[in-house]
Scaffold this motif. Structure first.
Motif, short mmCIF file in Angstrom:
data_model
loop_
_atom_site.label_atom_id
_atom_site.label_comp_id
_atom_site.label_asym_id
_atom_site.label_seq_id
_atom_site.Cartn_x
_atom_site.Cartn_y
_atom_site.Cartn_z
N ARG A 66 12.51 9.14 -3.09
CA ARG A 66 11.27 8.38 -2.89
C ARG A 66 10.72 7.83 -4.19
N PHE A 67 10.85 8.59 -5.28
CA PHE A 67 10.32 8.19 -6.59
C PHE A 67 11.46 7.78 -7.51
N THR A 68 11.19 6.83 -8.38
CA THR A 68 12.15 6.41 -9.39
C THR A 68 11.46 6.31 -10.74
N ILE A 69 12.02 7.01 -11.72
CA ILE A 69 11.49 6.94 -13.08
C ILE A 69 12.35 6.00 -13.91
N SER A 70 11.72 5.23 -14.78
CA SER A 70 12.45 4.32 -15.65
C SER A 70 11.68 4.20 -16.97
N ARG A 71 12.37 3.74 -17.99
CA ARG A 71 11.71 3.59 -19.28
C ARG A 71 12.25 2.39 -20.02
N ASP A 72 11.45 1.89 -20.93
CA ASP A 72 11.84 0.79 -21.81
C ASP A 72 11.70 1.31 -23.23
N ASN A 73 12.81 1.63 -23.86
CA ASN A 73 12.75 2.23 -25.19
C ASN A 73 12.17 1.26 -26.23
N ALA A 74 12.41 -0.01 -26.06
CA ALA A 74 11.89 -1.00 -27.02
C ALA A 74 10.37 -1.09 -26.96
N LYS A 75 9.81 -0.88 -25.77
CA LYS A 75 8.36 -0.98 -25.59
C LYS A 75 7.67 0.37 -25.58
N ASN A 76 8.46 1.46 -25.63
CA ASN A 76 7.90 2.81 -25.59
C ASN A 76 7.08 3.05 -24.33
N THR A 77 7.64 2.64 -23.21
CA THR A 77 6.95 2.82 -21.94
C THR A 77 7.81 3.59 -20.96
N VAL A 78 7.14 4.23 -20.02
CA VAL A 78 7.82 4.92 -18.93
C VAL A 78 7.04 4.63 -17.65
N ASP A 79 7.76 4.31 -16.60
CA ASP A 79 7.15 3.98 -15.31
C ASP A 79 7.61 4.96 -14.24
N LEU A 80 6.79 5.09 -13.22
CA LEU A 80 7.16 5.90 -12.06
C LEU A 80 6.86 5.08 -10.81
N GLN A 81 7.92 4.64 -10.14
CA GLN A 81 7.76 3.93 -8.88
C GLN A 81 7.75 4.96 -7.76
N MET A 82 6.67 4.98 -7.00
CA MET A 82 6.50 5.97 -5.95
C MET A 82 6.46 5.27 -4.60
N ASN A 83 7.44 5.56 -3.76
CA ASN A 83 7.52 4.97 -2.42
C ASN A 83 7.37 6.05 -1.36
N ARG A 84 7.08 5.63 -0.17
CA ARG A 84 6.92 6.53 0.99
C ARG A 84 6.02 7.71 0.62
N LEU A 85 4.88 7.39 0.07
CA LEU A 85 3.94 8.43 -0.34
C LEU A 85 3.38 9.17 0.86
N ASN A 86 3.11 10.44 0.67
CA ASN A 86 2.49 11.25 1.72
C ASN A 86 1.33 12.04 1.12
N PRO A 87 0.46 12.59 1.95
CA PRO A 87 -0.73 13.27 1.43
C PRO A 87 -0.41 14.39 0.44
N GLU A 88 0.76 15.01 0.55
CA GLU A 88 1.13 16.07 -0.38
C GLU A 88 1.38 15.55 -1.79
N ASP A 89 1.48 14.24 -1.95
CA ASP A 89 1.65 13.63 -3.27
C ASP A 89 0.32 13.43 -3.98
N THR A 90 -0.77 13.71 -3.30
CA THR A 90 -2.09 13.54 -3.91
C THR A 90 -2.26 14.52 -5.08
N ALA A 91 -2.59 13.97 -6.24
CA ALA A 91 -2.72 14.78 -7.45
C ALA A 91 -3.15 13.89 -8.61
N VAL A 92 -3.46 14.53 -9.72
CA VAL A 92 -3.61 13.79 -10.97
C VAL A 92 -2.23 13.77 -11.63
N TYR A 93 -1.79 12.59 -11.98
CA TYR A 93 -0.47 12.41 -12.57
C TYR A 93 -0.62 12.22 -14.08
N TYR A 94 0.20 12.96 -14.83
CA TYR A 94 0.14 12.93 -16.28
C TYR A 94 1.46 12.46 -16.87
#
Length: 119
Positions: A66-94
């Motif tokens: 459901r989730f996919t993590i990716s990063r761009d080393n040149a930009k020093n970024t990291v992304d988290l694509q979250m699909n098919r979310l459900n109530p159990e995914d409710t949280a503070v994300y760090y």
């Protein structure tokens, strides 16, 4: 000083999608592993997904497929694509990063972004 700044949280209905982004800034030698953790109310912080500088990924079983993590080393970024979310995914994300500063690696954390999955 190193800073991690997250964006992209919010309220989404069950089955929906969100994309979290995290950008690292400051003075450092390099960033090793980066990852996303989450902490729900009354629970301990847990690893959601991580990615090495070479692109190897690791996911908690609850988000695999459901989730996919990716990063761009040149930009020093990291992304988290979250699909098919459900109530159990409710949280503070760090966002988390292992950052090499001078001769040692240190753990840095973002301020957190709230994800709420509710109808």
């Amino acid at each position: 000083q190193v800073q991690l700044v997250e964006s992209g949280g919010g309220l989404v209905q069950p089955g929906g999608s969100l994309r979290l982004s995290c950008a690292a800034s400051g003075t450092f030698i390099r960033i090793n592993a980066m990852g996303w953790y989450r902490q729900a109310l009354g629970k301990q912080r847990e690893l959601v997904a991580s990615i090495t500088s070479g692109g190897s990924t690791n996911y908690d079983d609850s988000v695999k497929g459901r989730f996919t993590i990716s990063r761009d080393n040149a930009k020093n970024t990291v992304d988290l694509q979250m699909n098919r979310l459900n109530p159990e995914d409710t949280a503070v994300y760090y966002c988390n990063a292992g950052v090499v500063v001078v001769w040692s690696e240190y753990d840095f954390w973002g301020q957190g972004t709230q994800v709420t999955v509710s109808s």
